[in-house]
Design a protein around this motif. Structure first.
Motif, mmCIF file in Angstrom:
data_model
loop_
_atom_site.group_PDB
_atom_site.id
_atom_site.type_symbol
_atom_site.label_atom_id
_atom_site.label_comp_id
_atom_site.label_asym_id
_atom_site.label_seq_id
_atom_site.Cartn_x
_atom_site.Cartn_y
_atom_site.Cartn_z
ATOM 1 N N GLY A 12 4.571 -4.482 -2.699
ATOM 2 C CA GLY A 12 3.717 -5.436 -1.989
ATOM 3 C C GLY A 12 2.403 -4.810 -1.555
ATOM 4 N N LEU A 13 2.466 -3.575 -1.072
ATOM 5 C CA LEU A 13 1.234 -2.858 -0.707
ATOM 6 C C LEU A 13 0.301 -2.780 -1.910
ATOM 7 C CD1 LEU A 13 2.561 0.287 1.274
ATOM 8 C CD2 LEU A 13 1.568 -1.792 2.239
ATOM 9 N N HIS A 14 0.861 -2.338 -3.014
ATOM 10 C CA HIS A 14 0.045 -2.133 -4.221
ATOM 11 C C HIS A 14 -0.568 -3.437 -4.714
ATOM 12 C CE1 HIS A 14 -0.743 -1.371 -8.538
ATOM 13 N NE2 HIS A 14 -1.103 -0.196 -8.094
ATOM 14 N N SER A 15 0.184 -4.534 -4.648
ATOM 15 C CA SER A 15 -0.327 -5.801 -5.175
ATOM 16 C C SER A 15 -1.564 -6.257 -4.411
ATOM 17 C CB SER A 15 0.756 -6.875 -5.117
ATOM 18 O OG SER A 15 1.065 -7.215 -3.770
ATOM 19 N N SER A 16 -1.567 -6.101 -3.090
ATOM 20 C CA SER A 16 -2.724 -6.515 -2.285
ATOM 21 C C SER A 16 -3.887 -5.542 -2.430
ATOM 22 C CB SER A 16 -2.336 -6.628 -0.802
ATOM 23 O OG SER A 16 -1.622 -7.811 -0.563
ATOM 24 N N LEU A 17 -3.572 -4.257 -2.423
ATOM 25 C CA LEU A 17 -4.634 -3.250 -2.506
ATOM 26 C C LEU A 17 -5.347 -3.289 -3.856
ATOM 27 C CD1 LEU A 17 -2.812 -0.211 -0.827
ATOM 28 C CD2 LEU A 17 -4.596 -1.651 0.182
ATOM 29 N N SER A 18 -4.582 -3.449 -4.933
ATOM 30 C CA SER A 18 -5.181 -3.416 -6.264
ATOM 31 C C SER A 18 -6.139 -4.581 -6.496
ATOM 32 C CB SER A 18 -4.090 -3.408 -7.337
ATOM 33 O OG SER A 18 -3.301 -4.583 -7.274
ATOM 34 N N ARG A 19 -5.855 -5.715 -5.848
ATOM 35 C CA ARG A 19 -6.765 -6.864 -6.009
ATOM 36 C C ARG A 19 -8.149 -6.571 -5.442
ATOM 37 N NH1 ARG A 19 -2.042 -10.108 -5.098
ATOM 38 N NH2 ARG A 19 -2.429 -10.177 -2.855
ATOM 39 N N LYS A 20 -8.233 -5.639 -4.512
ATOM 40 C CA LYS A 20 -9.516 -5.250 -3.924
ATOM 41 C C LYS A 20 -10.029 -3.936 -4.497
ATOM 42 C CE LYS A 20 -10.098 -8.628 -0.977
ATOM 43 N NZ LYS A 20 -11.280 -9.534 -1.032
ATOM 44 N N GLY A 21 -9.386 -3.460 -5.564
ATOM 45 C CA GLY A 21 -9.859 -2.249 -6.223
ATOM 46 C C GLY A 21 -9.368 -0.958 -5.601
ATOM 47 N N TYR A 22 -8.408 -1.032 -4.675
ATOM 48 C CA TYR A 22 -7.885 0.168 -4.029
ATOM 49 C C TYR A 22 -6.638 0.676 -4.751
ATOM 50 C CZ TYR A 22 -10.832 -0.332 0.139
ATOM 51 O OH TYR A 22 -11.897 -0.400 1.010
ATOM 52 N N GLY A 23 -6.482 1.995 -4.742
ATOM 53 C CA GLY A 23 -5.275 2.610 -5.245
ATOM 54 C C GLY A 23 -4.412 3.077 -4.078
ATOM 55 N N LEU A 24 -3.117 3.248 -4.333
ATOM 56 C CA LEU A 24 -2.190 3.707 -3.305
ATOM 57 C C LEU A 24 -1.772 5.137 -3.623
ATOM 58 C CD1 LEU A 24 -0.497 2.899 -0.780
ATOM 59 C CD2 LEU A 24 1.337 2.276 -2.375
ATOM 60 N N LEU A 25 -2.072 6.060 -2.716
ATOM 61 C CA LEU A 25 -1.683 7.461 -2.876
ATOM 62 C C LEU A 25 -0.381 7.682 -2.115
ATOM 63 C CD1 LEU A 25 -2.140 10.379 -3.739
ATOM 64 C CD2 LEU A 25 -3.644 10.670 -1.743
ATOM 65 N N TYR A 26 0.711 7.851 -2.858
ATOM 66 C CA TYR A 26 2.038 8.001 -2.250
ATOM 67 C C TYR A 26 2.404 9.477 -2.181
ATOM 68 C CZ TYR A 26 7.137 7.815 -1.858
ATOM 69 O OH TYR A 26 8.435 7.993 -1.470
ATOM 70 N N ARG A 27 2.702 9.932 -0.963
ATOM 71 C CA ARG A 27 3.014 11.348 -0.748
ATOM 72 C C ARG A 27 4.220 11.451 0.194
ATOM 73 N NH1 ARG A 27 4.028 16.020 0.922
ATOM 74 N NH2 ARG A 27 2.545 17.761 0.899
ATOM 75 N N PRO A 28 5.453 11.388 -0.354
ATOM 76 C CA PRO A 28 6.638 11.458 0.508
ATOM 77 C C PRO A 28 6.739 12.799 1.213
ATOM 78 C CG PRO A 28 7.262 11.683 -1.793
ATOM 79 C CD PRO A 28 5.800 11.343 -1.780
ATOM 80 N N CYS A 29 7.217 12.782 2.456
ATOM 81 C CA CYS A 29 7.319 14.004 3.256
ATOM 82 C C CYS A 29 8.751 14.194 3.742
ATOM 83 C CB CYS A 29 6.376 13.939 4.452
ATOM 84 S SG CYS A 29 4.631 13.802 4.004
ATOM 85 N N ALA A 30 9.115 15.444 3.958
ATOM 86 C CA ALA A 30 10.474 15.762 4.386
ATOM 87 C C ALA A 30 10.616 15.771 5.902
ATOM 88 C CB ALA A 30 10.886 17.118 3.827
ATOM 89 N N SER A 31 9.502 15.800 6.632
ATOM 90 C CA SER A 31 9.568 15.858 8.093
ATOM 91 C C SER A 31 8.305 15.263 8.690
ATOM 92 C CB SER A 31 9.712 17.305 8.561
ATOM 93 O OG SER A 31 8.530 18.044 8.244
#
Length: 367
Positions: free
Chosen positions: A101-120
């Motif tokens: 859902g994040l990606h669908s809204s962001l991409s319509r405005k030309g934004y990319g989603l940088l996903y960086r999972p963290c352990a803490s």
């Protein structure tokens, strides 16, 4: 200049038309600054001006060059998402749909989603500091608010735009959108109560998370008001083995719960298998039968706070709270886009009141 050559003003110019930002400005009778603001969705020009500028640019096949656009507007056109989870995000259906859902809204405005999972949490805050130092993202999306959470104040100090999925933030430092977990827990308990259940166990997730605390608080308040015979709460940190162990321990007690509520569908499905094995063995032992040939229909009721195909595919199918995670993610992303566009957004809004999908695991009344 070739067909793919930069026109020098942040756009691609064809060899035939060589259409530029100045041409757009001249044709519409506005300044080049206004055209730049409109193209980059910056505040300072009206929605109508933005529409006319983009419509004309599209008609002439003009599009911005990413590097020039980013340099000129100090934008990266990237949104950061760096959740620190005690469980594997890849196993959480809700989170995967939320990210979609994040990606669908962001991409319509030309934004990319940088996903960086963290352990803490420490690693997560370190990522935000690094992103801010390198101007890597235009904003971030937060999840899993904790008690005394350092992230809202830190991001405010770093000057990084942020919105929170959940909350609200106690100090109103970041705007948020949340799901009404208190009302959802009440819906589950009303359903179980109507079926006659007075001994209920709640197998929760992480005790540090605000939404887990809110659900626990509502659960215990309901138990006191309705005079439940027993109401037990245990936390698992989303560990399925721990959930199974707790379920087995509860079932072995002299007065076992007749209903279980689990934080996720993974915990619910794993524990359902354990419950089935225990009751099959007990029934077979009592009747001198082969346990592998029997399936018990005296299972305790089971409810999951998360819904997915797992709940539908299990036998019995699991009653679960259904929330449209994709829509939720889209709305959270839209809130951040409004913030980046210079609009006034603040406070907390509760949205998407979930529905309880009743399935086989709570169809039978207590005998």
């Amino acid at each position: 200049m070739t067909a793919s050559e930069d026109d020098g003003r942040g756009g691609k110019a064809s060899s035939a038309s060589r259409f530029t930002l100045k041409d757009i400005a001249d044709e519409l009778g506005i300044s080049q600054t206004a055209v730049s603001f409109a193209i980059n969705d910056r505040p300072g020009v009206s929605a109508e001006t933005k529409r006319r500028v983009k419509q004309l640019a599209a008609r002439h096949g003009w599009s911005p060059v990413y590097a020039a656009q980013a340099l000129g507007s100090s934008k990266t056109m990237t949104i950061g998402f760096a959740p620190s989870r005690s469980s594997d995000v890849q196993n959480e259906t809700f989170m995967l749909h939320f990210m979609a859902g994040l990606h669908s809204s962001l991409s319509r405005k030309g934004y990319g989603l940088l996903y960086r999972p963290c352990a803490s949490l420490k690693e997560e805050t370190g990522v935000y500091r690094d992103w801010a130092r390198r101007k890597r993202v235009d904003g971030v999306i937060l999840v899993d608010l904790r008690s005394d959470d350092p992230r809202p104040a830190m991001l405010k100090e770093l000057g990084v735009a942020a919105v929170l999925a959940g909350g609200p933030d106690a100090y109103d430092l970041v705007p948020s959108l949340s799901i009404d977990d208190s009302r959802t827990m009440e819906t589950i308990l009303d359903h179980l109560s109507l079926l006659g259940h007075t001994r209920i166990a709640y197998i929760s997730g992480d005790p540090a998370l605000d939404y887990s605390k809110e659900r626990e608080k509502t659960f215990l308040r309901f138990a006191e008001q309705r005079h439940l015979e027993s109401a037990r709460v245990e936390f698992t940190d989303f560990d399925t083995d721990k959930a199974v162990e707790l379920t087995q321990r509860f079932l072995a007690s002299s007065q076992p719960p007749t209903a279980f509520i689990y934080e996720t569908e993974i915990l619910a499905a794993s524990s359902l298998r354990s419950i089935t094995e225990i009751l099959v063995a007990k029934s077979a032992l009592a009747n001198g039968e082969d346990a592998s040939r029997r399936y018990p229909f005296n299972l305790p009721a089971i409810v999951s706070f998360e819904d997915s195909f797992i709940c539908e595919a299990s036998y019995p199918s699991i009653t679960a709270v259904h929330r449209d995670a994709g829509e939720y993610g889209a709305k959270v992303a839209n809130l951040l886009l409004k913030l980046l566009a210079g609009e006034q957004v603040s406070g907390n809004r509760k949205i998407l009141t979930p529905r309880l999908i009743i399935r086989e695991s709570t169809k039978n009344r207590v005998a």
